[in-house]
Design a protein around this motif. Structure first.
Motif, PDB file in Angstrom:
ATOM      1  N   ASN A 501     -70.320  92.036 -24.968  1.00  0.00           N
ATOM      2  CA  ASN A 501     -70.646  92.686 -23.702  1.00  0.00           C
ATOM      3  C   ASN A 501     -71.444  93.945 -23.999  1.00  0.00           C
ATOM      4  O   ASN A 501     -70.922  94.915 -24.552  1.00  0.00           O
ATOM      5  N   ILE A 502     -72.698  93.936 -23.612  1.00  0.00           N
ATOM      6  CA  ILE A 502     -73.594  95.039 -23.964  1.00  0.00           C
ATOM      7  C   ILE A 502     -73.421  96.207 -23.012  1.00  0.00           C
ATOM      8  O   ILE A 502     -72.943  97.282 -23.374  1.00  0.00           O
ATOM      9  N   ASP A 503     -73.835  96.020 -21.750  1.00  0.00           N
ATOM     10  CA  ASP A 503     -73.765  97.117 -20.786  1.00  0.00           C
ATOM     11  C   ASP A 503     -73.822  96.520 -19.391  1.00  0.00           C
ATOM     12  O   ASP A 503     -74.730  95.749 -19.070  1.00  0.00           O
ATOM     13  N   ASP A 504     -72.863  96.884 -18.535  1.00  0.00           N
ATOM     14  CA  ASP A 504     -72.836  96.353 -17.175  1.00  0.00           C
ATOM     15  C   ASP A 504     -73.912  96.976 -16.297  1.00  0.00           C
ATOM     16  O   ASP A 504     -74.413  96.337 -15.367  1.00  0.00           O
ATOM     17  N   THR A 505     -74.279  98.213 -16.572  1.00  0.00           N
ATOM     18  CA  THR A 505     -75.306  98.871 -15.756  1.00  0.00           C
ATOM     19  C   THR A 505     -76.713  98.413 -16.127  1.00  0.00           C
ATOM     20  O   THR A 505     -77.644  98.593 -15.350  1.00  0.00           O
ATOM     21  N   HIS A 506     -76.875  97.856 -17.312  1.00  0.00           N
ATOM     22  CA  HIS A 506     -78.172  97.328 -17.753  1.00  0.00           C
ATOM     23  C   HIS A 506     -77.953  95.885 -18.210  1.00  0.00           C
ATOM     24  O   HIS A 506     -77.865  95.606 -19.415  1.00  0.00           O
ATOM     25  N   PRO A 507     -77.849  94.952 -17.266  1.00  0.00           N
ATOM     26  CA  PRO A 507     -77.418  93.596 -17.636  1.00  0.00           C
ATOM     27  C   PRO A 507     -78.515  92.703 -18.207  1.00  0.00           C
ATOM     28  O   PRO A 507     -78.215  91.695 -18.837  1.00  0.00           O
ATOM     29  N   ARG A 508     -79.782  93.034 -17.981  1.00  0.00           N
ATOM     30  CA  ARG A 508     -80.852  92.132 -18.434  1.00  0.00           C
ATOM     31  C   ARG A 508     -81.192  92.405 -19.904  1.00  0.00           C
ATOM     32  O   ARG A 508     -81.733  93.459 -20.239  1.00  0.00           O
ATOM     33  N   ILE A 509     -80.898  91.445 -20.762  1.00  0.00           N
ATOM     34  CA  ILE A 509     -81.214  91.571 -22.189  1.00  0.00           C
ATOM     35  C   ILE A 509     -82.631  91.028 -22.387  1.00  0.00           C
ATOM     36  O   ILE A 509     -82.849  89.821 -22.472  1.00  0.00           O
ATOM     37  N   LEU A 510     -83.603  91.925 -22.447  1.00  0.00           N
ATOM     38  CA  LEU A 510     -85.011  91.523 -22.465  1.00  0.00           C
ATOM     39  C   LEU A 510     -85.508  91.144 -23.849  1.00  0.00           C
ATOM     40  O   LEU A 510     -86.399  90.301 -23.978  1.00  0.00           O
ATOM     41  N   SER A 511     -84.968  91.763 -24.892  1.00  0.00           N
ATOM     42  CA  SER A 511     -85.505  91.523 -26.233  1.00  0.00           C
ATOM     43  C   SER A 511     -84.404  91.668 -27.272  1.00  0.00           C
ATOM     44  O   SER A 511     -83.498  92.504 -27.131  1.00  0.00           O
ATOM     45  N   LEU A 512     -84.490  90.821 -28.309  1.00  0.00           N
ATOM     46  CA  LEU A 512     -83.578  90.868 -29.449  1.00  0.00           C
ATOM     47  C   LEU A 512     -84.397  90.811 -30.726  1.00  0.00           C
ATOM     48  O   LEU A 512     -85.373  90.057 -30.818  1.00  0.00           O
ATOM     49  N   ALA A 513     -84.002  91.603 -31.717  1.00  0.00           N
ATOM     50  CA  ALA A 513     -84.677  91.595 -33.013  1.00  0.00           C
ATOM     51  C   ALA A 513     -83.633  91.801 -34.097  1.00  0.00           C
ATOM     52  O   ALA A 513     -82.888  92.788 -34.064  1.00  0.00           O
ATOM     53  N   CYS A 514     -83.577  90.855 -35.034  1.00  0.00           N
ATOM     54  CA  CYS A 514     -82.595  90.927 -36.111  1.00  0.00           C
ATOM     55  C   CYS A 514     -83.230  91.566 -37.337  1.00  0.00           C
ATOM     56  O   CYS A 514     -84.362  91.242 -37.715  1.00  0.00           O
ATOM     57  N   SER A 515     -82.523  92.475 -37.980  1.00  0.00           N
ATOM     58  CA  SER A 515     -83.029  93.146 -39.169  1.00  0.00           C
ATOM     59  C   SER A 515     -83.190  92.151 -40.309  1.00  0.00           C
ATOM     60  O   SER A 515     -82.368  91.235 -40.459  1.00  0.00           O
ATOM     61  N   PRO A 516     -84.244  92.274 -41.127  1.00  0.00           N
ATOM     62  CA  PRO A 516     -84.406  91.362 -42.272  1.00  0.00           C
ATOM     63  C   PRO A 516     -83.235  91.381 -43.240  1.00  0.00           C
ATOM     64  O   PRO A 516     -83.013  90.404 -43.950  1.00  0.00           O
TER      65      PRO A 516
END
Length: 753
Positions: A501-516
């Protein structure tokens, strides 16, 4: 689809008879006779509706349309509802106009009496209730257009096209796809057999003939067969001139890409030998008549299909002995000529001087202005795309050898398991699996080597907006939703490992980037927009607020929140460098921010675009950053000098979005970019971008113009919305995903310069 249904019905009948299921066969025949879908035959459905109209059967027409609505139309997306409503309105008007044209006033009044409750609140029917009382409605300006034959034909054609597209886009059962698979296998078998025959022909050449193919001294043009033996440098010039003139007219050979370099046509003509004197060149320029005769002889030889010195074809390898016999006969016949020997030598010497006095032809470099949506025909460097799902390099776009194209397109395959527009399409680090996400929230995990096969299908109750492959281990997939959660999915075990659960006030997860390094990932969360979770809607004039968070993959806990200055804003795209020490982001306010991942602090930020930043990536040497924004610009930025442009180029709208898909009856679908809009090859010298009909490959330049178009992949019937370029295997694979749910895999082979 209708032909496949008929074929399947016959096969089922045959199977039931074979098994002795006679009662089942009788029920099947009875249901087929009463089939309201008419075996998905659109012409029969139109005929049934017209039969109701002509017989004034209002109840039957309404019931049949309700059946089509329950069976077909209700399963469509919301954007199609307006089209269905317009078609139903036109069908009712078509019925009313027919009653008036046939003089059946009772049926006209009956229609309005029975439909008054349904139609009186609709604005498009407001003026139609006076129709029964108008003396000559066909002359009334309001109704005259509906009495024309053109309107009726237009309505029937629109309905026919809508149903045809609907049936083609419906998900088919395995039985119906069997026929298509059989046809595909037959085509591939025929293709492999042709290639096997070509390879067998090349391998069975005798050594003397192979040597004669490699040594151009034995393949002289006819007009120099009786000349004295030319020098090597002069002979190379003749060969290059012949090959340049012939390679543009003959078909490109797929196997020529794999032949030794000595058997290919030279890319550039050799320089003129130093032995040619200025006086000889002057003599050649003076005599224009003889020069014209030489040109005409060359044209005749090209039309006759004489082989160029640097090309190999199937007809040449299969009948080389016959050609040598013909050449020897021609030499014998010309040797019996009664002209004096010294006169013939003078004429040949004269033709020779004229030949070498002409400058070698230079192939002009083909350039295409990228600001054009569709390149003009004369600048198109690629032939049209074949209609088959898998094409050989010989006839596909960019498949042949040319000086402008750095790649050979070996094949192009299609993945068609999605039934709606694609949002994201990414290859994992090992180049073995692909994850693709559509607007319906369906994720497909599939492989393409050695065969195309779906490994897992992920369905989600909540809308999914982003995805990213984990680096360690690479079988894990991160999925960002529209309700403030990120799921970690194991593609091999086919199960969810964690849901964060990331954040209820900012629910849209627009981008994900995994560290190398695989120990953490960056998550961009944004506030909800006014249109809910509809990502196809237009953006807000004021950028939405957002957060950029760092999460630990092992402990599944949030490590920190990055500072976004001057104000918290939604981050649309993120990308790490090769070792994970730097992170670059593109935001909705048009600002690019560069973060130091060792200090977890922002190094620099600058306004990059007028509007949102849609996609951002590091360059191959990681000294610059490339970005594409809402203003349609492709810009290269120097990260050592804040906000300094190294190059800039304006791209067409079909490369930057928003992407538009138009359809019948005014249907229009708009999709805001979400996935990667450009990708680089393994050496960072070429970039793959989106277009309306497929991917476009550009060469990166150091000039003011950042891109130079070199190749079009093609193959799509709808706008491409995201791309990816996998270079983990020997042959690079370009992925282009479009709004009709189709994903094309183009396998490229780099040509060594």
């Amino acid at each position: 689809m209708a032909s496949a249904v008929e074929c399947t019905d016959e096969n089922v009948r045959e199977y039931l008879l074979y098994r002795g299921f006679t009662s089942t066969l009788k029920h099947l025949d009875n249901e087929i006779k009463a089939d309201k879908e008419k075996g998905f035959r659109v012409d029969k459905i139109i005929d049934q509706l017209q039969q109701f109209v002509q017989s004034f059967d209002l109840f039957g027409m309404k019931e049949y349309w309700r059946y089509l609505d329950r069976r077909l139309f209700c399963r469509l997306e919301d954007v199609y509802k307006s089209t269905v409503t317009k078609l139903r309105t036109s069908l009712y008007r078509y019925y009313v106009i027919n009653t008036i044209q046939k003089g059946n006033v009772e049926k006209t009044q009956e229609f309005f009496q029975k439909q008054v409750q349904e139609l009186q609140g609709q604005a498009e029917w407001r003026d139609w209730f006076i129709l029964p009382f108008v003396p000559s409605p066909e002359q009334n300006p309001t109704f005259s257009v509906y009495f024309s034959r053109q309107w009726a034909d237009t309505f029937l054609v629109s309905l026919h096209n809508f149903l045809s597209v609907l049936f083609q886009c419906m998900p088919q059962p395995v039985l119906l796809s069997f026929d298509a698979d059989v046809q595909k296998m037959i085509a591939l078998t025929d293709e492999n057999e042709q290639l096997r025959q070509m390879l067998f022909t090349l391998q069975t050449e005798n050594p003397e003939q192979r040597n004669s193919d490699q040594m151009v001294h034995h393949k002289l043009p006819l007009y120099v067969q009786n000349m004295d033996r030319l020098g090597d440098t002069e002979l190379d010039l003749v060969s290059s001139q012949r090959s340049v003139s012939t390679v543009t007219t003959t078909s490109r050979n797929f196997l020529s890409a794999f032949l030794p370099q000595g058997r290919r046509a030279p890319g550039k003509p050799a320089p003129v030998s130093a032995g040619s004197s200025p006086s000889q060149a002057a003599m050649g320029r003076k005599d224009q008549s003889t020069n014209q005769s030489v040109k005409s002889k060359e044209a005749v030889q090209v039309k006759e299909g004489l082989p160029a010195s640097g090309q190999i074809s199937t007809s040449e390898t299969g009948s080389s002995q016959q050609q040598q016999q013909q050449c020897s006969n021609q030499s014998t016949n010309q040797g019996t000529n009664h002209k004096p020997r010294n006169k013939r030598i003078q004429e040949h010497e004269k033709e020779r001087k004229e030949l070498f006095s002409k400058p070698p032809p230079q192939t002009p470099e083909k350039k295409v202005e990228v600001v054009e949506t569709e390149p003009p025909p004369e600048t198109c460097t690629d032939p049209p795309e074949s209609s088959t799902s898998r094409t050989n390099g010989a006839g596909a776009d960019g498949g042949g050898l040319s000086a402008e194209q750095p790649f050979i397109k070996l094949s192009q395959e299609e993945y068609g398991e999605h039934h709606s527009s694609i949002m994201h399409c990414r290859v994992d680090c090992s180049g073995r699996r692909v994850a693709s996400l559509d607007v319906d929230g369906v994720v497909k995990v599939w492989s393409f080597n050695p065969i195309m096969q779906t490994k897992a299908t992920i369905m989600s109750k909540s809308p999914l907006l982003s995805l990213e492959w984990a680096t360690k281990p690479d079988r894990l997939l991160l999925l960002g939703s529209g309700v403030g959660t990120v799921r970690l999915y194991d593609t091999e075990a086919k199960k969810n490992l964690y849901e964060m659960n990331i954040d209820d006030t900012h629910p849209r997860i627009l981008s994900l980037a995994c560290s190398p390094s695989g120990s953490s990932f960056v998550c961009s969360a944004a506030a909800p927009n006014r249109s809910g979770n509809n990502e196809s809607a237009s953006r807000l004039p004021i950028p939405a607020s957002g957060q950029l968070l760092l999460w630990d993959t092992k402990t599944v806990k949030q490590q920190l929140q990055f500072s976004l200055e001057p104000e918290p804003v939604a981050i649309n795209c993120t990308a790490f460098n090769h070792n994970g020490n730097l992170l670059v982001t593109g935001a909705a306010d048009g600002v690019i921010r560069l973060f130091d991942m060792q200090q977890y602090d922002s190094i620099m930020s600058w306004r990059a675009h007028d509007g949102e930043v849609y996609s951002v990536e590091f360059s191959y040497d990681e000294n610059t950053v490339f970005s594409i924004g809402e203003d349609g610009k492709f810009i290269q930025w120097n990260i050592h000098r804040c906000g300094v442009k190294q190059s800039e180029q304006l791209l067409p709208q079909d490369a930057t979005g928003p992407f538009v898909l138009s359809g019948y009856s005014g249907y229009k679908q708009v999709q805001v970019p979400r996935g990667r809009l450009f990708a680089f090859d393994s050496e960072g010298q070429h970039a793959l971008t989106c277009s309306s009909s497929g991917g476009l490959i550009y060469r990166l330049t150091n000039r003011e113009t950042a891109l130079e178009r070199v190749m079009a992949l093609g193959g799509h019937k709808a706008p491409v919305v995201t791309v990816d370029w996998c270079s983990a295997v020997d042959c690079g694979t370009c992925l282009t995903a479009s709004m009709d749910g189709k994903i094309k895999l183009s396998t490229l082979l780099a040509q060594k310069s």
